[in-house]
Design an enzyme around this catalytic site. Sequence first.
Site, PDB file in Angstrom:
ATOM      1  N   ALA A   1       0.828  -1.200   0.000  1.00 36.84           N
ATOM      2  CA  ALA A   1       0.000   0.000   0.000  1.00 36.84           C
ATOM      3  C   ALA A   1       0.861   1.247   0.000  1.00 36.84           C
ATOM      4  CB  ALA A   1      -0.922  -0.006   1.215  1.00 36.84           C
ATOM      5  N   ALA A   2       2.028   1.167   0.658  1.00 37.73           N
ATOM      6  CA  ALA A   2       2.920   2.320   0.743  1.00 37.73           C
ATOM      7  C   ALA A   2       4.298   1.845   1.171  1.00 37.73           C
ATOM      8  CB  ALA A   2       2.374   3.335   1.742  1.00 37.73           C
ATOM      9  N   MET A   3       5.298   2.716   0.953  1.00 40.45           N
ATOM     10  CA  MET A   3       6.673   2.393   1.332  1.00 40.45           C
ATOM     11  C   MET A   3       7.356   3.649   1.843  1.00 40.45           C
ATOM     12  SD  MET A   3       9.135   0.356   1.794  1.00 40.45           S
ATOM     13  CE  MET A   3      10.838   0.687   2.230  1.00 40.45           C
ATOM     14  N   GLU A   4       8.003   3.519   3.022  1.00 41.95           N
ATOM     15  CA  GLU A   4       8.511   4.670   3.746  1.00 41.95           C
ATOM     16  C   GLU A   4       9.954   5.026   3.380  1.00 41.95           C
ATOM     17  OE1 GLU A   4       9.766   1.030   5.890  1.00 41.95           O
ATOM     18  OE2 GLU A   4       7.974   1.700   4.872  1.00 41.95           O
ATOM     19  N   ASN A   5      10.295   5.185   2.107  1.00 42.88           N
ATOM     20  CA  ASN A   5      11.641   5.634   1.769  1.00 42.88           C
ATOM     21  C   ASN A   5      11.898   6.971   2.466  1.00 42.88           C
ATOM     22  OD1 ASN A   5      11.980   3.512  -0.360  1.00 42.88           O
ATOM     23  ND2 ASN A   5      10.291   4.675  -1.249  1.00 42.88           N
TER      24      ASN A   5
ATOM     25  N   HIS B   1       7.151   5.886   9.986  1.00 42.33           N
ATOM     26  CA  HIS B   1       8.376   5.152   9.642  1.00 42.33           C
ATOM     27  C   HIS B   1       9.576   6.088   9.523  1.00 42.33           C
ATOM     28  CE1 HIS B   1       7.557   0.935   9.088  1.00 42.33           C
ATOM     29  NE2 HIS B   1       6.445   1.183   8.441  1.00 42.33           N
TER      30      HIS B   1
ATOM     31  N   GLU C   1       3.267   5.373   7.189  1.00 40.19           N
ATOM     32  CA  GLU C   1       4.505   5.624   6.452  1.00 40.19           C
ATOM     33  C   GLU C   1       5.209   6.874   6.959  1.00 40.19           C
ATOM     34  OE1 GLU C   1       5.407   3.091   4.778  1.00 40.19           O
ATOM     35  OE2 GLU C   1       3.417   2.314   5.212  1.00 40.19           O
TER      36      GLU C   1
END
Length: 895
Positions: A365-369, A397, A394
Amino acid sequence: MGIEDASMRNGRALSDLWADSVVVRPRTTQQHITVNKRLVLGFAISILTLIVVTAIAITLSVSFERCAAESSGVLAANGSSNSKWKKSRDGNISHRDSEDEQQPWRHLRLPATLRPRHYDLRLSVYMENFTFSGEVNIEFECVHSTKFIVLHTDRLEVDKVLVYSDSKKAGAMRIQRRFHYQPKQVYVIALHREMKPLRTYKINITFHVLIEHELLGFFRSSYVLNGERRFLAVTQFSLTHARKAFPCFDEPIYKATFRVSLKHESSYQSLSNMPVEASTSDERPTFLQDISLCMSTYYLHLQRRSCRQCVVIRLYARPDAIQSGSGDYALHITKRLLQFYQDYFKVKYSLPKLDLLAVPKHPYAAMENWGLSVFVEQKILLDPDVSSFSYQMELCHQWFGDLEGFAHYFEITSLSVCHPQEKQRFLTDVLHEVMLLDGLASSHPISQEVFEATDIDRVFDWIAYKKGAALIRMLANVMGQPLFQRGLNDYLMTHMYGNAARDDLWNKFSEAMQREGKDINITQVMDRWTLQMGYPVVTISKNDSLDNSVTISQEHFIYDTDAKIQNPELFNKSFQWQIPLTLAVGNSSHISTETIIWVSNKTETHRVGHVDGEMWLLGNINQTGYFRVNYDLHNWRLLIQQLMTNPTIISVGNRVGLIDDVFNLARAGYLPQNVPLQMISYLSQETEFLPWHAASRALYQLDKLLDRTEDHSLFSDYVLRQVEPKYLKFGWPATSPDGSFMQVAYQTEELQREVMMLACSFGNKHCHRQSVSLISDWISTISEKKVLLEALTCSDNIFLLNRLLNLSLTSDLEPDQDVIDVIIHVGCNPLGRHLAWRYFHKKWDILNSRYGEALFMNSKLISGVTEFLNTEAELNENINTYKQTLVSKLLRWRK
């Protein structure tokens, strides 16, 4: 200036080259042959020379084989020397340990001999053919003497490798050999001489790779704007996929700074973790990112603006989405969330900017770069009245990295910023969901040992995420918010930009407790919860004695009681927890203040104040603990009677907990099935949404189990009798003159929707007629593709359902989540359940190849299509499909 040994470049040893030059001549007769003495002498010398060369070649072959992997193509020595070496190795088992030391690429983890300091990564992206080429310069420190550089790579084609020392001696170091060892996804460079400790070195690697359609590494996506398909390339490096984009030390422990340069066509725009430092304006412009703070590889990531305290916040999405204002809410709430997290943790956000990127498809659903969070469009292009849990997680994160339990806990905690009334959704959306999973015999502890890189994705499942969040919530309640926040702040400040282990966090919490005179060893308490699978059921029983005592016992809760018999080694262990049990006593008009009792033994006796025969006990107040509570049948009857006469004496959180516990205790055989059905008879008096929500989830679960049985109609009629009084009171939402639904209070709207869904699901005729009449008008005006797709799956036309399934994989559905949702929703349709299951079974190879590594999408699909299967034959068919998948994977790996 030797770069690498030419004889080793193609992966063959010297003995291979010699073997290829040997020609076996046919025999001739010995009659009438006259031999010159010189020729005899020359021949003898040649034979002697050949023997010496052969001996050297065999020696070199053995030496090189010790340095090489056993994978095909790594070493191709001649048959005799290879077989001799194998015999020697097999006959000398005592050399195995030293052999592993000489072959560090065989281990799961990278050898601890080198430590990266800085990456200079330069990529040239070619979207016209979906490829990119790259060059990475890695500066690293040698910690222990070694000849080997072992890096992660996966699916990369390495073109050239150079290694330089920091010494004044000019030129590259000599490379003896280099090769890719696929079983561990590493690339190995064997040097001619050892690198020395405390000295720095640099490695330069050029490579090229495809921009895959698969949703991992550096992958491509697309969307349609004004009839034109437009492409973008985006990264997903967590958990072990940075290695798909560039050679790196792809483990969280190896933190370094990064400098990134991207070259691409001028029609594209590029983003990364840090602000752009400089750019060119030629045909293929280059964008140079500023040097990042120290971070792990998986945090690397390759309009409208707002600024608060020098943090630039930007949202990137499709132009039409920006123009329509779909991203306004996300930008607005980001400022408030950032401020909330900074105030709570007492730690400032570290980077100068935070970019939010909306993409059509993504494996999660999402990625915390760090500095650039990526979201599936549905999770960030939001209506202001809809809250996205993933969005808030996120952002959290950015402080906690990959402490998934913390991020999941604070996504709910931060709801007070945007929707305070939703804070208790933690019970139904996190706690109850994970307890369903963790009560299965197939569950596992939060902390697990992994043996292969491919296992890492597997351990990051909902148990890791949601159970971790539930345990953090329990711990925060035990400690109290002030102490909990103090421990968090100490932890974050101590381990800023560094690595930390589980015990580091527990120790900080213990120290915070000790400073307040509370001698609780948090490590000992929490290890029982994180290192054991499952959770306990606590049974509270009144004693007949006059000393106001109760007996409290604990045991491992599990739905499948047969599993304890079938697998006694696993389930007859002394599963035991240190349980912070909160307990209150009440009657028809009053409930006491809660007290906390630490339960550490299998059975204990405690005094709880005055308890007479008509007073009830209530444990685990507001379900802050991660366990279920059972009572004797008399106490259950008293609680049900209280709910029938005056439910508000018991708080909303406790009513939600009672409903969830009673249904699941009955499902596992701890209670008769009539007890939960008696409890829901109070629902006509329930005015809050969450108890209805908890009840509906439990009732839907029973509906699936009873589906296609003789008792299903009796069950449906009983549920409908409990629901209809509330449905008749609420009816359908009132409509305004333009046909839209009129706005009502948020909680009222949620409760109304829940009651309507129950009434329609269990067969209320009025509800069916009303929904059919409204959906025609609704579909004619709505343009939301996802809602239309879901509506189509509700059809009672089997031909249409089959056609919809067949189109799901062959049409251009974007994002890929839509493909999965179509199959799942057809499976939720009673007429489509077997259609979806047969389609899933038939197309399993295609589905598994497309979503195999994207674990969350795959698990969602599997659970969705198998949700309504409830017979032994269907179970066996499911097991056989799984076995076939394992066999096919094994065969592909062996090839």
